[in-house]
Design a protein around this motif. Structure first.
Motif, PDB file in Angstrom:
ATOM      1  N   LEU A 120     -13.897 -39.217  -7.951  1.00  0.00           N
ATOM      2  CA  LEU A 120     -12.915 -39.908  -8.791  1.00  0.00           C
ATOM      3  C   LEU A 120     -12.901 -41.396  -8.478  1.00  0.00           C
ATOM      4  O   LEU A 120     -13.160 -41.804  -7.348  1.00  0.00           O
ATOM      5  N   CYS A 121     -12.561 -42.184  -9.500  1.00  0.00           N
ATOM      6  CA  CYS A 121     -12.391 -43.615  -9.277  1.00  0.00           C
ATOM      7  C   CYS A 121     -10.944 -43.876  -8.859  1.00  0.00           C
ATOM      8  O   CYS A 121     -10.070 -43.020  -8.988  1.00  0.00           O
ATOM      9  N   VAL A 122     -10.696 -45.079  -8.370  1.00  0.00           N
ATOM     10  CA  VAL A 122      -9.375 -45.445  -7.876  1.00  0.00           C
ATOM     11  C   VAL A 122      -8.317 -45.275  -8.962  1.00  0.00           C
ATOM     12  O   VAL A 122      -7.231 -44.750  -8.697  1.00  0.00           O
ATOM     13  N   CYS A 123      -8.627 -45.693 -10.170  1.00  0.00           N
ATOM     14  CA  CYS A 123      -7.617 -45.610 -11.238  1.00  0.00           C
ATOM     15  C   CYS A 123      -7.234 -44.159 -11.518  1.00  0.00           C
ATOM     16  O   CYS A 123      -6.061 -43.863 -11.751  1.00  0.00           O
ATOM     17  N   ASP A 124      -8.205 -43.244 -11.489  1.00  0.00           N
ATOM     18  CA  ASP A 124      -7.899 -41.825 -11.702  1.00  0.00           C
ATOM     19  C   ASP A 124      -7.056 -41.267 -10.561  1.00  0.00           C
ATOM     20  O   ASP A 124      -6.141 -40.477 -10.780  1.00  0.00           O
ATOM     21  N   LEU A 125      -7.367 -41.682  -9.334  1.00  0.00           N
ATOM     22  CA  LEU A 125      -6.575 -41.237  -8.184  1.00  0.00           C
ATOM     23  C   LEU A 125      -5.135 -41.753  -8.289  1.00  0.00           C
ATOM     24  O   LEU A 125      -4.181 -41.005  -8.036  1.00  0.00           O
ATOM     25  N   CYS A 126      -4.973 -43.015  -8.659  1.00  0.00           N
ATOM     26  CA  CYS A 126      -3.629 -43.599  -8.828  1.00  0.00           C
ATOM     27  C   CYS A 126      -2.832 -42.826  -9.868  1.00  0.00           C
ATOM     28  O   CYS A 126      -1.658 -42.493  -9.647  1.00  0.00           O
ATOM     29  N   ASP A 127      -3.457 -42.551 -10.999  1.00  0.00           N
ATOM     30  CA  ASP A 127      -2.783 -41.815 -12.074  1.00  0.00           C
ATOM     31  C   ASP A 127      -2.389 -40.410 -11.616  1.00  0.00           C
ATOM     32  O   ASP A 127      -1.267 -39.963 -11.850  1.00  0.00           O
ATOM     33  N   ALA A 128      -3.301 -39.721 -10.985  1.00  0.00           N
ATOM     34  CA  ALA A 128      -3.042 -38.343 -10.566  1.00  0.00           C
ATOM     35  C   ALA A 128      -1.953 -38.260  -9.494  1.00  0.00           C
ATOM     36  O   ALA A 128      -1.185 -37.299  -9.462  1.00  0.00           O
ATOM     37  N   LEU A 129      -1.883 -39.262  -8.635  1.00  0.00           N
ATOM     38  CA  LEU A 129      -0.933 -39.240  -7.527  1.00  0.00           C
ATOM     39  C   LEU A 129       0.359 -40.002  -7.823  1.00  0.00           C
ATOM     40  O   LEU A 129       1.326 -39.902  -7.065  1.00  0.00           O
ATOM     41  N   GLY A 130       0.364 -40.783  -8.904  1.00  0.00           N
ATOM     42  CA  GLY A 130       1.547 -41.546  -9.261  1.00  0.00           C
ATOM     43  C   GLY A 130       1.889 -42.638  -8.259  1.00  0.00           C
ATOM     44  O   GLY A 130       3.056 -42.884  -7.976  1.00  0.00           O
ATOM     45  N   VAL A 131       0.855 -43.289  -7.722  1.00  0.00           N
ATOM     46  CA  VAL A 131       1.062 -44.380  -6.769  1.00  0.00           C
ATOM     47  C   VAL A 131       0.343 -45.628  -7.255  1.00  0.00           C
ATOM     48  O   VAL A 131      -0.576 -45.558  -8.063  1.00  0.00           O
ATOM     49  N   SER A 132       0.776 -46.766  -6.715  1.00  0.00           N
ATOM     50  CA  SER A 132       0.139 -48.030  -7.092  1.00  0.00           C
ATOM     51  C   SER A 132      -1.223 -48.148  -6.403  1.00  0.00           C
ATOM     52  O   SER A 132      -1.472 -47.528  -5.367  1.00  0.00           O
ATOM     53  N   GLN A 133      -2.063 -48.985  -6.981  1.00  0.00           N
ATOM     54  CA  GLN A 133      -3.390 -49.197  -6.405  1.00  0.00           C
ATOM     55  C   GLN A 133      -3.287 -49.841  -5.027  1.00  0.00           C
ATOM     56  O   GLN A 133      -4.060 -49.509  -4.129  1.00  0.00           O
ATOM     57  N   SER A 134      -2.324 -50.736  -4.830  1.00  0.00           N
ATOM     58  CA  SER A 134      -2.193 -51.385  -3.521  1.00  0.00           C
ATOM     59  C   SER A 134      -1.809 -50.384  -2.440  1.00  0.00           C
ATOM     60  O   SER A 134      -2.322 -50.444  -1.324  1.00  0.00           O
ATOM     61  N   LYS A 135      -0.929 -49.446  -2.759  1.00  0.00           N
ATOM     62  CA  LYS A 135      -0.549 -48.419  -1.775  1.00  0.00           C
ATOM     63  C   LYS A 135      -1.725 -47.498  -1.495  1.00  0.00           C
ATOM     64  O   LYS A 135      -2.016 -47.169  -0.344  1.00  0.00           O
ATOM     65  N   LEU A 136      -2.416 -47.099  -2.551  1.00  0.00           N
ATOM     66  CA  LEU A 136      -3.523 -46.169  -2.380  1.00  0.00           C
ATOM     67  C   LEU A 136      -4.695 -46.803  -1.636  1.00  0.00           C
ATOM     68  O   LEU A 136      -5.373 -46.133  -0.857  1.00  0.00           O
ATOM     69  N   SER A 137      -4.931 -48.089  -1.838  1.00  0.00           N
ATOM     70  CA  SER A 137      -6.092 -48.728  -1.209  1.00  0.00           C
ATOM     71  C   SER A 137      -5.999 -48.674   0.315  1.00  0.00           C
ATOM     72  O   SER A 137      -7.018 -48.502   0.985  1.00  0.00           O
ATOM     73  N   PHE A 138      -4.794 -48.787   0.870  1.00  0.00           N
ATOM     74  CA  PHE A 138      -4.621 -48.668   2.323  1.00  0.00           C
ATOM     75  C   PHE A 138      -5.072 -47.282   2.797  1.00  0.00           C
ATOM     76  O   PHE A 138      -5.786 -47.144   3.793  1.00  0.00           O
ATOM     77  N   HIS A 139      -4.663 -46.256   2.077  1.00  0.00           N
ATOM     78  CA  HIS A 139      -5.002 -44.883   2.464  1.00  0.00           C
ATOM     79  C   HIS A 139      -6.485 -44.584   2.260  1.00  0.00           C
ATOM     80  O   HIS A 139      -7.099 -43.893   3.082  1.00  0.00           O
ATOM     81  N   LEU A 140      -7.060 -45.117   1.197  1.00  0.00           N
ATOM     82  CA  LEU A 140      -8.492 -44.926   0.977  1.00  0.00           C
ATOM     83  C   LEU A 140      -9.311 -45.627   2.056  1.00  0.00           C
ATOM     84  O   LEU A 140     -10.341 -45.108   2.501  1.00  0.00           O
TER      85      LEU A 140
END
Length: 107
Positions: free
Chosen positions: A36-56
């Motif tokens: 999955l790409c970042v945008c799909d992960l953000c959508d599926a998890l309901g989180v912002s890209q900035s929050k998700l990027s730390f975890h990725l």
């Protein structure tokens, strides 16, 4: 990724640290199904890209995910070989169920 005996404890420690967060577990569960790409992960998890990027970043540093860039998008997938390292580490505890009692040297 080639591992040496010296790096195995580090790989195990960072791997389990990366698995210690519920959001990162959710990311891994999604990646079990497909890349999955970042945008799909953000959508599926309901989180912002900035929050998700730390975890990725944490998952990538632990070697639990691979990245692939296509155009301006970064795609994530599981790195199953690192999961095998963690699995083998835990399996060794299962195989060594009998623990010898301590020999008292404190007398």
């Amino acid at each position: 990724m080639q591992t040496t005996v010296a790096t195995i404890p580090h790989l195990i420690a960072v791997g389990f640290h990366a698995l210690s967060d519920p959001l990162r577990i959710s990311v891994l569960e999604l990646l079990r199904k497909q890349e999955l790409c970042v945008c799909d992960l953000c959508d599926a998890l309901g989180v912002s890209q900035s929050k998700l990027s730390f975890h990725l970043k944490t998952l990538k540093e632990a070697g639990l995910v691979h990245t692939r860039q296509e155009g301006r998008w970064i795609y994530y997938s599981l790195n199953l070989s690192q999961f095998s390292v963690l699995e083998e580490y835990l399996a060794n505890f299962h195989h060594n169920r009998v623990v010898s009692p301590a020999l008292s040297r404190c007398d």
